[in-house]
Design a protein around this motif. Structure first.
Motif, PDB file in Angstrom:
ATOM      1  N   LYS A  52       0.837  -1.204   0.000  1.00  0.00           N
ATOM      2  CA  LYS A  52       0.000   0.000   0.000  1.00  0.00           C
ATOM      3  C   LYS A  52       0.872   1.254   0.000  1.00  0.00           C
ATOM      4  N   GLY A  53       1.957   1.224   0.770  1.00  0.00           N
ATOM      5  CA  GLY A  53       2.875   2.360   0.804  1.00  0.00           C
ATOM      6  C   GLY A  53       3.518   2.597  -0.551  1.00  0.00           C
ATOM      7  N   GLU A  54       3.924   1.519  -1.182  1.00  0.00           N
ATOM      8  CA  GLU A  54       4.509   1.626  -2.520  1.00  0.00           C
ATOM      9  C   GLU A  54       3.501   2.195  -3.500  1.00  0.00           C
ATOM     10  N   LEU A  55       2.244   1.779  -3.366  1.00  0.00           N
ATOM     11  CA  LEU A  55       1.191   2.279  -4.238  1.00  0.00           C
ATOM     12  C   LEU A  55       0.998   3.786  -4.043  1.00  0.00           C
ATOM     13  N   VAL A  57       3.233   5.970  -2.906  1.00  0.00           N
ATOM     14  CA  VAL A  57       4.402   6.662  -3.466  1.00  0.00           C
ATOM     15  C   VAL A  57       4.285   6.712  -4.984  1.00  0.00           C
ATOM     16  N   ASP A  58       3.861   5.596  -5.575  1.00  0.00           N
ATOM     17  CA  ASP A  58       3.686   5.555  -7.026  1.00  0.00           C
ATOM     18  C   ASP A  58       2.643   6.574  -7.469  1.00  0.00           C
ATOM     19  N   ARG A  59       1.536   6.686  -6.748  1.00  0.00           N
ATOM     20  CA  ARG A  59       0.507   7.683  -7.080  1.00  0.00           C
ATOM     21  C   ARG A  59       1.076   9.093  -7.004  1.00  0.00           C
ATOM     22  N   PHE A  60       1.853   9.356  -5.951  1.00  0.00           N
ATOM     23  CA  PHE A  60       2.446  10.690  -5.808  1.00  0.00           C
ATOM     24  C   PHE A  60       3.384  10.987  -6.975  1.00  0.00           C
ATOM     25  N   LEU A  61       4.259  10.042  -7.278  1.00  0.00           N
ATOM     26  CA  LEU A  61       5.244  10.264  -8.335  1.00  0.00           C
ATOM     27  C   LEU A  61       4.588  10.404  -9.702  1.00  0.00           C
ATOM     28  N   THR A  62       3.570   9.608  -9.986  1.00  0.00           N
ATOM     29  CA  THR A  62       2.919   9.701 -11.297  1.00  0.00           C
ATOM     30  C   THR A  62       1.998  10.907 -11.399  1.00  0.00           C
ATOM     31  N   SER A  63       1.653  11.530 -10.288  1.00  0.00           N
ATOM     32  CA  SER A  63       0.806  12.730 -10.330  1.00  0.00           C
ATOM     33  C   SER A  63       1.604  13.982 -10.679  1.00  0.00           C
ATOM     34  N   MET A  64       2.930  13.869 -10.642  1.00  0.00           N
ATOM     35  CA  MET A  64       3.752  15.038 -10.951  1.00  0.00           C
ATOM     36  C   MET A  64       3.632  15.382 -12.428  1.00  0.00           C
ATOM     37  N   PRO A  65       3.393  16.644 -12.718  1.00  0.00           N
ATOM     38  CA  PRO A  65       3.288  17.032 -14.123  1.00  0.00           C
ATOM     39  C   PRO A  65       4.652  17.004 -14.810  1.00  0.00           C
ATOM     40  N   SER A  66       4.602  17.018 -16.122  1.00  0.00           N
ATOM     41  CA  SER A  66       5.837  17.084 -16.898  1.00  0.00           C
ATOM     42  C   SER A  66       6.615  18.323 -16.464  1.00  0.00           C
ATOM     43  N   GLY A  67       7.902  18.184 -16.251  1.00  0.00           N
ATOM     44  CA  GLY A  67       8.719  19.309 -15.808  1.00  0.00           C
ATOM     45  C   GLY A  67       8.865  19.370 -14.301  1.00  0.00           C
ATOM     46  N   TYR A  68       8.119  18.514 -13.565  1.00  0.00           N
ATOM     47  CA  TYR A  68       8.213  18.401 -12.106  1.00  0.00           C
ATOM     48  C   TYR A  68       8.332  19.744 -11.399  1.00  0.00           C
ATOM     49  N   TYR A  69       7.357  20.587 -11.624  1.00  0.00           N
ATOM     50  CA  TYR A  69       7.270  21.845 -10.897  1.00  0.00           C
ATOM     51  C   TYR A  69       8.555  22.663 -11.021  1.00  0.00           C
ATOM     52  N   THR A  70       9.079  22.758 -12.213  1.00  0.00           N
ATOM     53  CA  THR A  70      10.344  23.471 -12.384  1.00  0.00           C
ATOM     54  C   THR A  70      10.239  24.637 -13.354  1.00  0.00           C
ATOM     55  N   ILE A  71      11.139  25.557 -13.164  1.00  0.00           N
ATOM     56  CA  ILE A  71      11.368  26.650 -14.104  1.00  0.00           C
ATOM     57  C   ILE A  71      12.690  26.292 -14.761  1.00  0.00           C
ATOM     58  N   ALA A  72      12.640  25.989 -16.037  1.00  0.00           N
ATOM     59  CA  ALA A  72      13.759  25.337 -16.717  1.00  0.00           C
ATOM     60  C   ALA A  72      14.925  26.231 -17.079  1.00  0.00           C
ATOM     61  N   ASN A  73      14.718  27.563 -17.149  1.00  0.00           N
ATOM     62  CA  ASN A  73      15.819  28.412 -17.593  1.00  0.00           C
ATOM     63  C   ASN A  73      15.748  29.797 -16.960  1.00  0.00           C
ATOM     64  N   VAL A  74      16.823  30.535 -17.129  1.00  0.00           N
ATOM     65  CA  VAL A  74      16.936  31.873 -16.529  1.00  0.00           C
ATOM     66  C   VAL A  74      15.837  32.791 -17.053  1.00  0.00           C
ATOM     67  N   GLU A  75      15.537  32.719 -18.345  1.00  0.00           N
ATOM     68  CA  GLU A  75      14.509  33.584 -18.924  1.00  0.00           C
ATOM     69  C   GLU A  75      13.153  33.316 -18.271  1.00  0.00           C
ATOM     70  N   GLY A  76      12.845  32.042 -18.011  1.00  0.00           N
ATOM     71  CA  GLY A  76      11.590  31.686 -17.357  1.00  0.00           C
ATOM     72  C   GLY A  76      11.509  32.253 -15.955  1.00  0.00           C
ATOM     73  N   LEU A  77      12.616  32.201 -15.220  1.00  0.00           N
ATOM     74  CA  LEU A  77      12.633  32.763 -13.871  1.00  0.00           C
ATOM     75  C   LEU A  77      12.483  34.280 -13.925  1.00  0.00           C
ATOM     76  N   LYS A  78      13.189  34.928 -14.838  1.00  0.00           N
ATOM     77  CA  LYS A  78      13.092  36.384 -14.944  1.00  0.00           C
ATOM     78  C   LYS A  78      11.659  36.811 -15.253  1.00  0.00           C
ATOM     79  N   LYS A  79      10.993  36.072 -16.125  1.00  0.00           N
ATOM     80  CA  LYS A  79       9.601  36.395 -16.473  1.00  0.00           C
ATOM     81  C   LYS A  79       8.706  36.246 -15.246  1.00  0.00           C
TER      82      LYS A  79
END
Length: 171
Positions: A52-55, A57-79
């Motif tokens: 159940k614990g593994e399940l 964790v798997d749900r949490f990990l698969t719920s992450m959107p593409s890019g995992y809540y990141t700002i990929a570059n300096v221009e994105g952060l500046k914006k």
């Protein structure tokens, strides 16, 4: 009970990650700080990974959107920083922060993050960064587990900001 197993599993992962982080470049795991190592040992003794614990964790990990809540570059952060409501958090140690940081960033070292949740506003964009992206990723994961959906990391980190020739502040 399922939440307790899930939470124990996540805490074990964080403790082991911290232990590994402090052990990087060290001749052996015995060189890691004993408190971080002992936390991992204590959590390993109580946290039994169940299906159940593994399940969960798997749900949490698969719920992450593409890019995992990141700002990929300096221009994105500046914006994003054009919005004065954005809170920029440097999760490095105070000595690292004092030696130079991204302008307008506040310093909340990763190890004190949960003690400073009053500075992490739930209704405004929050961006975490560190030296290399490792600590900020741990901070983003921690805050997401605590229910903050407005938090992103900046994996190019301070090194990426500096390499792009952007302004550096110091205190």
């Amino acid at each position: 009970m399922m939440f307790k197993n899930f939470f124990s599993t996540i805490l074990l992962g964080l403790a082991l990650s911290i232990g590994l982080f402090f052990g990087v470049g060290q001749p052996s795991i015995a060189a890691a700080p004993s408190s971080a190592f002992m936390v991992g040992v204590k959590l390993a003794a109580v946290a039994k990974v169940s299906p159940k614990g593994e399940l969960e964790v798997d749900r949490f990990l698969t719920s992450m959107p593409s890019g995992y809540y990141t700002i990929a570059n300096v221009e994105g952060l500046k914006k994003l920083l054009e919005d004065p409501q954005t809170v920029l958090v440097d999760v490095r140690e105070p000595s690292e922060y004092r030696s130079g940081h991204i302008p307008n960033a506040i310093n909340i070292p990763l190890r004190t993050l949960t003690h400073n949740l009053d500075k992490i506003v739930g209704d405004r964009p929050v961006v975490l960064y560190c030296s290399s992206g490792y600590r900020s990723a741990m901070g983003v994961m921690t805050l997401h587990l605590l229910g903050y959906e407005n938090v992103q990391g900046f994996p190019p980190s301070f090194a990426g900001w500096q390499a792009a020739g952007e302004a550096i502040a110091s205190k």
